[in-house]
Design a protein around this motif. Structure first.
Motif, PDB file in Angstrom:
ATOM      1  N   SER A  84      13.489   8.534   0.158  1.00  0.00           N
ATOM      2  CA  SER A  84      13.878   7.255  -0.433  1.00  0.00           C
ATOM      3  C   SER A  84      15.391   7.224  -0.585  1.00  0.00           C
ATOM      4  O   SER A  84      16.019   8.261  -0.857  1.00  0.00           O
ATOM      5  N   VAL A  85      15.956   6.024  -0.439  1.00  0.00           N
ATOM      6  CA  VAL A  85      17.424   5.949  -0.505  1.00  0.00           C
ATOM      7  C   VAL A  85      17.847   4.657  -1.220  1.00  0.00           C
ATOM      8  O   VAL A  85      17.255   3.605  -0.999  1.00  0.00           O
ATOM      9  N   ILE A  86      18.825   4.798  -2.095  1.00  0.00           N
ATOM     10  CA  ILE A  86      19.315   3.644  -2.842  1.00  0.00           C
ATOM     11  C   ILE A  86      20.772   3.363  -2.443  1.00  0.00           C
ATOM     12  O   ILE A  86      21.509   4.285  -2.106  1.00  0.00           O
ATOM     13  N   ALA A  87      21.135   2.093  -2.501  1.00  0.00           N
ATOM     14  CA  ALA A  87      22.531   1.739  -2.227  1.00  0.00           C
ATOM     15  C   ALA A  87      23.340   1.970  -3.497  1.00  0.00           C
ATOM     16  O   ALA A  87      22.868   1.709  -4.605  1.00  0.00           O
TER      17      ALA A  87
ATOM     18  N   ARG B   5      19.653  -2.720  -3.645  1.00  0.00           N
ATOM     19  CA  ARG B   5      19.069  -2.517  -2.318  1.00  0.00           C
ATOM     20  C   ARG B   5      18.533  -1.095  -2.237  1.00  0.00           C
ATOM     21  O   ARG B   5      19.255  -0.129  -2.549  1.00  0.00           O
ATOM     22  N   TYR B   6      17.295  -0.968  -1.794  1.00  0.00           N
ATOM     23  CA  TYR B   6      16.638   0.335  -1.721  1.00  0.00           C
ATOM     24  C   TYR B   6      15.754   0.376  -0.480  1.00  0.00           C
ATOM     25  O   TYR B   6      15.272  -0.666  -0.031  1.00  0.00           O
ATOM     26  N   VAL B   7      15.508   1.565   0.026  1.00  0.00           N
ATOM     27  CA  VAL B   7      14.365   1.756   0.933  1.00  0.00           C
ATOM     28  C   VAL B   7      13.549   2.871   0.291  1.00  0.00           C
ATOM     29  O   VAL B   7      14.066   3.968   0.031  1.00  0.00           O
ATOM     30  N   LEU B   8      12.298   2.540  -0.031  1.00  0.00           N
ATOM     31  CA  LEU B   8      11.479   3.472  -0.803  1.00  0.00           C
ATOM     32  C   LEU B   8      10.323   3.999   0.045  1.00  0.00           C
ATOM     33  O   LEU B   8       9.711   3.243   0.816  1.00  0.00           O
TER      34      LEU B   8
ATOM     35  N   GLY C 270       0.833  -1.211   0.000  1.00  0.00           N
ATOM     36  CA  GLY C 270       0.000   0.000   0.000  1.00  0.00           C
ATOM     37  C   GLY C 270       0.857   1.247   0.000  1.00  0.00           C
ATOM     38  O   GLY C 270       1.803   1.359  -0.776  1.00  0.00           O
ATOM     39  N   ASP C 271       0.555   2.171   0.901  1.00  0.00           N
ATOM     40  CA  ASP C 271       1.305   3.430   0.905  1.00  0.00           C
ATOM     41  C   ASP C 271       2.328   3.477   2.036  1.00  0.00           C
ATOM     42  O   ASP C 271       2.666   4.538   2.552  1.00  0.00           O
ATOM     43  N   GLN C 272       2.823   2.305   2.409  1.00  0.00           N
ATOM     44  CA  GLN C 272       3.857   2.279   3.455  1.00  0.00           C
ATOM     45  C   GLN C 272       5.258   2.259   2.834  1.00  0.00           C
ATOM     46  O   GLN C 272       5.430   1.765   1.715  1.00  0.00           O
ATOM     47  N   PRO C 273       6.247   2.751   3.563  1.00  0.00           N
ATOM     48  CA  PRO C 273       7.620   2.627   3.050  1.00  0.00           C
ATOM     49  C   PRO C 273       8.023   1.158   3.050  1.00  0.00           C
ATOM     50  O   PRO C 273       7.481   0.375   3.844  1.00  0.00           O
ATOM     51  N   PHE C 274       8.919   0.782   2.172  1.00  0.00           N
ATOM     52  CA  PHE C 274       9.344  -0.623   2.139  1.00  0.00           C
ATOM     53  C   PHE C 274      10.794  -0.754   1.700  1.00  0.00           C
ATOM     54  O   PHE C 274      11.320   0.081   0.974  1.00  0.00           O
ATOM     55  N   ALA C 275      11.410  -1.826   2.192  1.00  0.00           N
ATOM     56  CA  ALA C 275      12.762  -2.167   1.744  1.00  0.00           C
ATOM     57  C   ALA C 275      12.609  -3.010   0.486  1.00  0.00           C
ATOM     58  O   ALA C 275      11.710  -3.839   0.402  1.00  0.00           O
ATOM     59  N   LEU C 276      13.484  -2.779  -0.474  1.00  0.00           N
ATOM     60  CA  LEU C 276      13.450  -3.546  -1.725  1.00  0.00           C
ATOM     61  C   LEU C 276      14.808  -4.204  -1.903  1.00  0.00           C
ATOM     62  O   LEU C 276      15.842  -3.517  -1.917  1.00  0.00           O
TER      63      LEU C 276
END
Ligand code: UTP
Length: 291
Positions: A157-160, A208-211, A121-127
């Motif tokens: 949001s942050v990407i490795a 690896r991301y946290v979006l 949904g509209d929650q942040p998530f690790a990818l």
């Protein structure tokens, strides 16, 4: 700041680079030493206490579900035989609360991520991409922990990212980098697999991301290009709105979706294994003499 409690692992690619094994065995079940790659990836999440894991699989990947489920007869037998260490190993994957979702047609990474939308949904998530292993030694901060920390500190949001050189630049998404404070890098541009001349920097995007919570909605509303949607398009929009950060990581990355990366991971994990490191080192030394 909203905490990151969910993770998505897209693992539904066709794995054509590993044919013929991937005809019948899903690529995430290929093992590095004695453990399937998908388990290593799920275990990265232990460092951030994320328990809700959504694994996107291709049709016919029941064996992955089996791996994360109970193995009653085996576990019972190991207990009866007093093999408690092996019993613990056999039930390790049961600690995760995994939801499996099928990507019916392999229409790309963004399509796989969207399959997880009903659960995120509209929650942040690790990818965490299913064919990259990120290994941190004791004392190092695991990559995903680093990203969750940056997200929870900034709300962005942050990407490795990692530095690459020469022709390798063209193998990855590439970011233009601005200011850096405490290892948190401002992203000011993004290009997909550029030629060496078109690269914005030496910084490559890795899996690896946290979006943030708005990303799923943006993906959903994205207009397809060449009949496909691209995560890069969303990242590009975030960049223009100054909402995307990057961070380097400690430890080592293994691209196990690639044959050489896969062999390298097996060799290096063997050299770290208490059980076979000496034998392996000896073997490599002998072998190297003849090369
Ligand atoms: P790759 O680009 O490595 O593609 O996907 P692939 O299909 O897995 O492998 P090859 O190139 O045919 O050998 C990168 C990641 O995105 C996932 C893959 O499982 C992998 O973890 N992916 C890719 C999906 O989940 N679905 C897709 O449709 C495509």
């Amino acid at each position: 700041m909203q905490k990151v409690t969910k993770a998505v692992i897209p693992a539904a690619g066709l794995g054509t680079r590993f044919l013929p094994i991937t005809k019948a065995v899903p690529k995430p079940m290929l093992s590095v030493l004695d453990k399937p790659t998908i388990q290593y990836i799920a275990e990265e999440l232990l460092s951030v206490g994320i328990e809700d894991v959504i694994i996107v699989v291709s049709p016919g990947s029941d064996v992955i579900e089996k791996h994360f489920g109970r193995a009653d007869a085996l576990e019972q037998r190991l207990l009866e035989d007093g093999k408690t260490k092996l019993y613990e190993i056999a039930k390790q994957t049961r600690r995760f609360n995994v939801t499996f979702v099928e990507q019916k047609v392999a229409n790309g990474l963004a399509g796989a991520i969207l399959c997880a939308e009903p659960y995120v949904g509209d929650q942040p998530f690790a990818l965490l991409l299913g064919d990259e292993l990120l290994h941190a030694e004791n004392g190092q901060t695991p990559c995903i922990k680093r990203l969750v920390d940056v997200y929870e500190k900034t709300g962005k949001s942050v990407i490795a990212t990692m530095e690459v050189f020469g022709d390798d630049v063209s193998k990855y998404g590439n970011v233009g980098v601005g200011d850096e404070t405490d290892g948190i890098i401002t992203v000011n541009g993004i290009v997909e697999k550029p030629s060496v001349n078109d690269a914005l920097s030496n910084y490559a995007i890795i899996g690896r991301y946290v979006l943030s919570g708005e990303v799923m909605g943006r993906l959903k509303n994205l207009k397809p290009r060449n009949n496909e949607i691209y995560l890069t398009d969303v990242l590009d929009d975030l960049t223009r709105e100054n909402k995307l950060l990057a961070s380097c990581f400690e430890g080592e990355r293994f691209d196990v979706g690639d044959k050489f990366g896969y062999i390298r991971a097996n060799v290096e994990f063997a050299l770290r294994s208490d059980e076979i490191k000496e034998q392996t080192a000896q073997y490599i030394k002998e072998l190297a003499k003849g090369l």
